[in-house]
Design a protein around this motif. Sequence first.
Motif, PDB file in Angstrom:
ATOM      1  N   ILE A  60       3.921  -2.860   2.210  1.00 24.55           N
ATOM      2  CA  ILE A  60       4.712  -4.027   1.810  1.00 24.55           C
ATOM      3  C   ILE A  60       3.908  -5.307   2.015  1.00 24.55           C
ATOM      4  N   VAL A  61       3.266  -5.427   3.169  1.00 27.47           N
ATOM      5  CA  VAL A  61       2.462  -6.614   3.457  1.00 27.47           C
ATOM      6  C   VAL A  61       1.355  -6.781   2.431  1.00 27.47           C
ATOM      7  N   SER A  62       0.646  -5.706   2.146  1.00 27.67           N
ATOM      8  CA  SER A  62      -0.452  -5.765   1.177  1.00 27.67           C
ATOM      9  C   SER A  62       0.039  -6.186  -0.199  1.00 27.67           C
ATOM     10  N   ALA A  63       1.164  -5.607  -0.633  1.00 29.70           N
ATOM     11  CA  ALA A  63       1.700  -5.927  -1.963  1.00 29.70           C
ATOM     12  C   ALA A  63       2.178  -7.371  -2.027  1.00 29.70           C
ATOM     13  N   VAL A  64       2.902  -7.815  -0.996  1.00 32.58           N
ATOM     14  CA  VAL A  64       3.419  -9.191  -0.993  1.00 32.58           C
ATOM     15  C   VAL A  64       2.277 -10.197  -1.045  1.00 32.58           C
ATOM     16  N   ASN A  65       1.256  -9.994  -0.233  1.00 32.81           N
ATOM     17  CA  ASN A  65       0.145 -10.942  -0.206  1.00 32.81           C
ATOM     18  C   ASN A  65      -0.633 -10.955  -1.522  1.00 32.81           C
ATOM     19  N   ALA A  66      -0.773  -9.795  -2.144  1.00 30.35           N
ATOM     20  CA  ALA A  66      -1.476  -9.740  -3.427  1.00 30.35           C
ATOM     21  C   ALA A  66      -0.676 -10.453  -4.517  1.00 30.35           C
ATOM     22  N   LEU A  67       0.623 -10.217  -4.543  1.00 35.65           N
ATOM     23  CA  LEU A  67       1.452 -10.762  -5.615  1.00 35.65           C
ATOM     24  C   LEU A  67       1.717 -12.250  -5.455  1.00 35.65           C
TER      25      LEU A  67
END
Length: 248
Positions: A60-67
């Motif tokens: 979740i953290v990785s996806a949120v920061n990328a998006l």
Amino acid sequence: MDERTLTEERIVTAALLVIGDEILSGRTKDENIGAVAEHLTNIGIRLQEVRVVADDEDEIVSAVNALRSRYTYVFTTGGIGPTHDDITADSIGKAFGVSVDIDARAEKLLRDYYTGRGLEVTAARLRMARAPAGAELIDNTLSVAPGFRIGNVFVMAGVPSVMRAMLASVTPMLETGAKLLSITIPVDRPESEIADIFSKHQQRYRDVAMGSYPQLRNGRPVSDLVLRCSNPQRLNEAAETLKAALNL
């Protein structure tokens, strides 16, 4: 250039992050992607990416920061309920590098709601009052427990009816841009017979997005050609010239 022209030309983008093991397992059939996509399109925000991730903090953290670094807005659905596997709030807090605690405003909403119905305010129910430090609350007109906004990320419930209520609540907060208009041209021929003409037409109108969607009508393979553009004059021109090229 006047304000109206600037609004018409502004492009506002968004991504949707769907969170939940139940979505990936197929146990729950997602209804939110289509609802969010339709709503954003109608108000002039272009949904450009959708991701589905498990109930895993690192993912979740990785996806949120990328998006959030790529798009104007990020919307998330799922994982803000009362159980141990509802880890979205903690994950968002980690993504932004801030603490996550019970928000006094959310706690009051929940205490008033449950005590007003003669129900106990349990620790599990208070989990729904947790939010990252500095977050704004998102109103939930159906079941009170709020979502929240931090930066350009809007965190909403996974239950479709509650998600729609929250989406309506956040809409006044959003900047919008040029609405993407569309025209659908039904063609009683299969894609293979019109592919060359359609491809050449796309090269001629590079500013008009074009897609072909095969269908079966009366048992016969046919095509629906969909053209999209924020400029109505350009869209109509592209549609009319395509019809002429296809002898429609």
